[in-house]
Write a protein that holds these residues in place. Structure first.
Motif, PDB file in Angstrom:
ATOM      1  N   LEU A  73      61.375 -18.049-124.995  1.00 24.71           N
ATOM      2  CA  LEU A  73      60.913 -18.937-126.058  1.00 24.71           C
ATOM      3  C   LEU A  73      61.989 -19.947-126.421  1.00 24.71           C
ATOM      4  N   ARG A  74      63.211 -19.445-126.469  1.00 23.20           N
ATOM      5  CA  ARG A  74      64.312 -20.310-126.880  1.00 23.20           C
ATOM      6  C   ARG A  74      64.644 -21.320-125.782  1.00 23.20           C
ATOM      7  N   ASP A  75      64.766 -20.830-124.555  1.00 24.24           N
ATOM      8  CA  ASP A  75      65.187 -21.699-123.454  1.00 24.24           C
ATOM      9  C   ASP A  75      64.174 -22.796-123.172  1.00 24.24           C
ATOM     10  N   THR A  76      62.902 -22.464-123.250  1.00 25.48           N
ATOM     11  CA  THR A  76      61.880 -23.443-122.868  1.00 25.48           C
ATOM     12  C   THR A  76      61.328 -24.189-124.071  1.00 25.48           C
ATOM     13  N   LYS A  77      61.659 -23.743-125.263  1.00 27.34           N
ATOM     14  CA  LYS A  77      61.116 -24.305-126.512  1.00 27.34           C
ATOM     15  C   LYS A  77      59.580 -24.240-126.549  1.00 27.34           C
ATOM     16  N   VAL A  78      59.015 -23.341-125.726  1.00 30.48           N
ATOM     17  CA  VAL A  78      57.557 -23.239-125.705  1.00 30.48           C
ATOM     18  C   VAL A  78      57.041 -22.680-127.028  1.00 30.48           C
ATOM     19  N   GLY A  79      57.870 -21.836-127.672  1.00 32.67           N
ATOM     20  CA  GLY A  79      57.483 -21.296-128.975  1.00 32.67           C
ATOM     21  C   GLY A  79      57.252 -22.415-129.973  1.00 32.67           C
ATOM     22  N   MET A  80      58.188 -23.346-129.978  1.00 34.00           N
ATOM     23  CA  MET A  80      58.075 -24.481-130.898  1.00 34.00           C
ATOM     24  C   MET A  80      56.856 -25.321-130.572  1.00 34.00           C
ATOM     25  N   ALA A  81      56.682 -25.598-129.273  1.00 31.84           N
ATOM     26  CA  ALA A  81      55.571 -26.460-128.867  1.00 31.84           C
ATOM     27  C   ALA A  81      54.235 -25.864-129.313  1.00 31.84           C
ATOM     28  N   VAL A  82      54.065 -24.559-129.086  1.00 33.82           N
ATOM     29  CA  VAL A  82      52.800 -23.914-129.445  1.00 33.82           C
ATOM     30  C   VAL A  82      52.688 -23.796-130.963  1.00 33.82           C
ATOM     31  N   ASN A  83      53.808 -23.505-131.587  1.00 33.73           N
ATOM     32  CA  ASN A  83      53.831 -23.365-133.042  1.00 33.73           C
ATOM     33  C   ASN A  83      53.319 -24.640-133.719  1.00 33.73           C
ATOM     34  N   LYS A  84      53.721 -25.788-133.179  1.00 36.02           N
ATOM     35  CA  LYS A  84      53.291 -27.081-133.742  1.00 36.02           C
ATOM     36  C   LYS A  84      51.783 -27.237-133.677  1.00 36.02           C
ATOM     37  N   SER A  95      43.953 -25.262-132.633  1.00 31.58           N
ATOM     38  CA  SER A  95      44.804 -24.575-133.612  1.00 31.58           C
ATOM     39  C   SER A  95      44.564 -23.065-133.585  1.00 31.58           C
ATOM     40  N   ASP A  96      43.306 -22.667-133.419  1.00 33.11           N
ATOM     41  CA  ASP A  96      43.012 -21.225-133.352  1.00 33.11           C
ATOM     42  C   ASP A  96      43.710 -20.573-132.159  1.00 33.11           C
ATOM     43  N   LEU A  97      43.618 -21.257-131.021  1.00 34.47           N
ATOM     44  CA  LEU A  97      44.222 -20.696-129.819  1.00 34.47           C
ATOM     45  C   LEU A  97      45.749 -20.622-129.966  1.00 34.47           C
ATOM     46  N   ALA A  98      46.316 -21.666-130.550  1.00 31.44           N
ATOM     47  CA  ALA A  98      47.772 -21.688-130.761  1.00 31.44           C
ATOM     48  C   ALA A  98      48.178 -20.534-131.683  1.00 31.44           C
ATOM     49  N   LYS A  99      47.410 -20.330-132.747  1.00 35.75           N
ATOM     50  CA  LYS A  99      47.717 -19.232-133.680  1.00 35.75           C
ATOM     51  C   LYS A  99      47.672 -17.888-132.961  1.00 35.75           C
ATOM     52  N   GLU A 100      46.632 -17.732-132.158  1.00 36.54           N
ATOM     53  CA  GLU A 100      46.470 -16.482-131.420  1.00 36.54           C
ATOM     54  C   GLU A 100      47.690 -16.207-130.532  1.00 36.54           C
ATOM     55  N   ILE A 101      48.137 -17.269-129.857  1.00 35.95           N
ATOM     56  CA  ILE A 101      49.273 -17.113-128.944  1.00 35.95           C
ATOM     57  C   ILE A 101      50.535 -16.768-129.719  1.00 35.95           C
ATOM     58  N   VAL A 102      50.727 -17.427-130.857  1.00 34.06           N
ATOM     59  CA  VAL A 102      51.929 -17.153-131.664  1.00 34.06           C
ATOM     60  C   VAL A 102      51.950 -15.682-132.070  1.00 34.06           C
TER      61      VAL A 102
END
Ligand SMILES: [Zn+2]
Length: 300
Positions: free
Chosen positions: A44-55, A65-72
């Motif tokens: 998550l940190r190296d790819t910043k994918v956490g941030m991207a999905v979080n946004k 937004s629902d799908l992003a929430k689910e993934i988070v």
């Protein structure tokens, strides 16, 4: 999915946002991330994918937004599960293979006046307490029951009977968990228990075992960090949470609002940032700074 592929997805999400592509493009990317990624903090940190999905959790399209929430939520669970392993340290590698639960016979609490109390509770051992350790018919097992006894009896006023009952029960639980094989994993587990039980900085563990609050069956499979003192557990938890936040929360961008008013100077020149400070399904917290007088406050 490896880090490189994840990065490609992050890039594609950025591009889709910048070029305002239809939501279906984002949904494709998110679906693929959801299927392909088992989250770790590092990933998550190296790819910043956490941030991207979080946004995307605040995206105007509900499906996105629902799908992003689910993934988070899923990734937080992934990270939560992973983080249990390093915390267990290397003292006992056998735990992973130990069967999780075995029928636990509750041990009755000691009855008052059950038997003579121990001579000197400040020290002691099975030997000094004249405990007969010819119990299982196996010399190794009997010796390790004695080892557990020596840890449990430290600073305890419990009767030798009570302590021996617990030591026997604990050894039996570990023995069964290791398929009744007197091999290294079994011995290492007993050693880990011994080290944690006799820890002078953690008298609570002993007390809780002797009082029956922690059953020997539970103790037999407890993770090292669960056995740790409350102080250490608190620190451990704080570090976990900080790491998680860092890997999931986007570095917020400052924006200035003319809608927010400073409660101190009354000017409407307030910069604010938003961050997810608690769990994913709770509202964002907004941190405000008055650009005029420096007053700071937050709300959610
Ligand atoms: Zn102000």
């Amino acid at each position: 999915m490896d880090a490189k592929e994840v990065l490609t997805h992050v890039g594609a999400i950025d591009k889709a946002m910048k070029e305002k592509l239809p939501p279906s493009a984002l949904i494709d990317l998110l679906t693929s991330l959801k299927k392909g990624v088992v989250a770790t903090e590092k990933l998550l940190r190296d790819t910043k994918v956490g941030m991207a999905v979080n946004k995307l959790r605040t995206h105007s399209d509900k499906a996105v937004s629902d799908l992003a929430k689910e993934i988070v939520v899923k990734w937080k669970q992934d990270v939560g599960q992973k983080s249990k392993q390093p915390a267990a340290r290397s003292q006992d590698k056998s735990r992973a293979t130990a069967s999780p639960t075995i029928a636990q016979n509750p041990i009755p609490s000691p009855k008052k006046g059950e038997s003579k109390s121990r001579v000197d509770s400040s020290k002691g051992s099975a030997k000094e307490d004249l405990v007969d350790l010819a119990i299982t018919g196996d010399a190794t097992r009997d010796r390790l029951i004695g080892v557990l006894y020596n840890a449990l009896c430290l600073e305890s006023d419990a009767t030798p009977d009570r302590i021996l009952t617990l030591a026997k029960s604990l050894e039996a639980d570990v023995f069964i968990n290791h398929k009744k094989k007197l091999e290294l994993p079994y011995k290492k587990r007993i050693q880990t228990l011994y080290i944690n039980l006799k820890d002078k900085k953690n008298p609570n563990l002993r007390k809780r075992v002797i009082s029956g609050e922690i059953s020997t069956g539970r103790l037999a499979t407890m993770e090292t960090h669960e056995m740790a003192s409350e102080e250490l557990q608190g620190q451990y938890k704080a570090i976990q949470e900080a790491n998680l936040r860092e890997s999931m929360v986007a570095k917020p961008e400052k924006s200035i609002s003319d809608q927010l008013q400073c409660g101190k100077c009354g000017k409407k020149k307030v910069s604010y940032t938003q961050a997810q400070t608690r769990s994913a399904d709770e509202p964002m917290t907004t941190f405000c700074t008055c650009e005029h007088c420096g007053n700071m406050w937050k709300f959610s």
